[in-house]
Write a protein that holds these residues in place. Structure first.
Motif, PDB file in Angstrom:
ATOM      1  N   LYS A   2      41.587 -67.039 -13.341  1.00  0.00           N
ATOM      2  CA  LYS A   2      41.904 -65.641 -13.564  1.00  0.00           C
ATOM      3  C   LYS A   2      42.894 -65.489 -14.714  1.00  0.00           C
ATOM      4  CE  LYS A   2      42.202 -62.978 -10.057  1.00  0.00           C
ATOM      5  NZ  LYS A   2      42.675 -62.289  -8.825  1.00  0.00           N
ATOM      6  N   ARG A   5      41.152 -66.118 -18.003  1.00  0.00           N
ATOM      7  CA  ARG A   5      40.330 -64.963 -18.362  1.00  0.00           C
ATOM      8  C   ARG A   5      41.200 -63.863 -18.954  1.00  0.00           C
ATOM      9  NH1 ARG A   5      38.367 -60.233 -15.778  1.00  0.00           N
ATOM     10  NH2 ARG A   5      36.237 -59.695 -16.404  1.00  0.00           N
ATOM     11  N   HIS A 146      32.429 -60.603 -14.760  1.00  0.00           N
ATOM     12  CA  HIS A 146      32.920 -60.465 -13.390  1.00  0.00           C
ATOM     13  C   HIS A 146      31.975 -59.547 -12.628  1.00  0.00           C
ATOM     14  CE1 HIS A 146      36.294 -59.038 -10.470  1.00  0.00           C
ATOM     15  NE2 HIS A 146      35.590 -60.023  -9.965  1.00  0.00           N
ATOM     16  N   GLU A 198      31.076 -54.277 -18.617  1.00  0.00           N
ATOM     17  CA  GLU A 198      31.102 -54.871 -17.282  1.00  0.00           C
ATOM     18  C   GLU A 198      30.860 -53.836 -16.192  1.00  0.00           C
ATOM     19  OE1 GLU A 198      34.792 -56.434 -14.936  1.00  0.00           O
ATOM     20  OE2 GLU A 198      34.008 -58.122 -16.098  1.00  0.00           O
TER      21      GLU A 198
END
Length: 213
Positions: A2, A5, A146, A198
């Protein structure tokens, strides 16, 4: 993962003005590189030197013609790229406003219509990304992705988030005054564009699954 990212996203920046300026520079580069005109062989040149000069001028003429042709093609590509960016930018706002109207009116969720709108936003946002952002590797692309499967009761909140993100993106100062260099706003615009991609992808996929239940 995480944290990695987050660091990757924070390095992504966008500047519409910079990209268009670069395209314009590339389109005019061929014209700028054209050689200056020649006045012929020097006085007293031998027949051989005169022949060589004529051959050299013919060669340069062909190069000028070739470079001019390339410049014309580049200008055409530049215009096409600018037109696409403008169309996609405007259409994303139009579709977003349609979604806002339905949300404010509290209309029942129409999964088919939502999927169509989210799909169009996703397609146009992806295209803006190719024109307006530096390419990233497939590995980085996977790290940024994601996937979320929204439930029925979560769709409306996801749509509101998408609408708000599109508004933040389209109202970013870096896109309204592209000649101003602002690293912070540029990075924010890039992250917002990735969020639009996303969110729209997750919404489209979710409502398509919900529509089959």
């Amino acid at each position: 993962m995480k944290h990695h990212r987050s660091r990757l996203i924070s390095r992504i920046s966008l500047s519409l003005g910079a990209i268009l300026s670069l395209l314009i520079f590339m389109a005019s580069a061929a014209l700028a590189q054209q050689p200056p005109g020649q006045i012929g062989p020097p006085p007293g040149a031998t027949p051989k030197e005169q022949s060589q000069d004529r051959q050299s001028r013919e060669f340069r003429l062909r190069n000028v013609e070739r470079d001019a042709s390339k410049a014309q093609v580049n200008q055409q590509r530049l215009k096409a790229a600018i037109d696409i960016v403008k169309q996609d930018f405007k259409r994303i706002q139009i579709v977003r406003n349609e979604m806002v109207d339905d949300l404010v009116a509290q209309k029942p969720l129409d999964y088919k219509l939502i999927a169509e709108r989210a799909g169009e936003i996703n397609k146009r946002a992806h295209r803006l990304k190719t024109f307006m952002m530096q390419p990233i590797s497939e590995e980085q692309e996977k790290e940024l992705k994601h996937e979320i499967d929204y439930k029925h009761e979560e769709i409306k909140a996801a749509l509101i988030k998408l609408c708000n993100t599109i508004y933040k993106f389209t109202e970013n100062p870096i896109l309204k005054t592209p000649d101003v260099v602002d690293v912070e706003q540029s990075g924010k615009a890039g992250r917002d564009l990735l969020s639009i991609i996303e969110l729209s992808d997750n919404i489209k996929r979710s409502v398509e699954k919900l529509g089959q239940e």
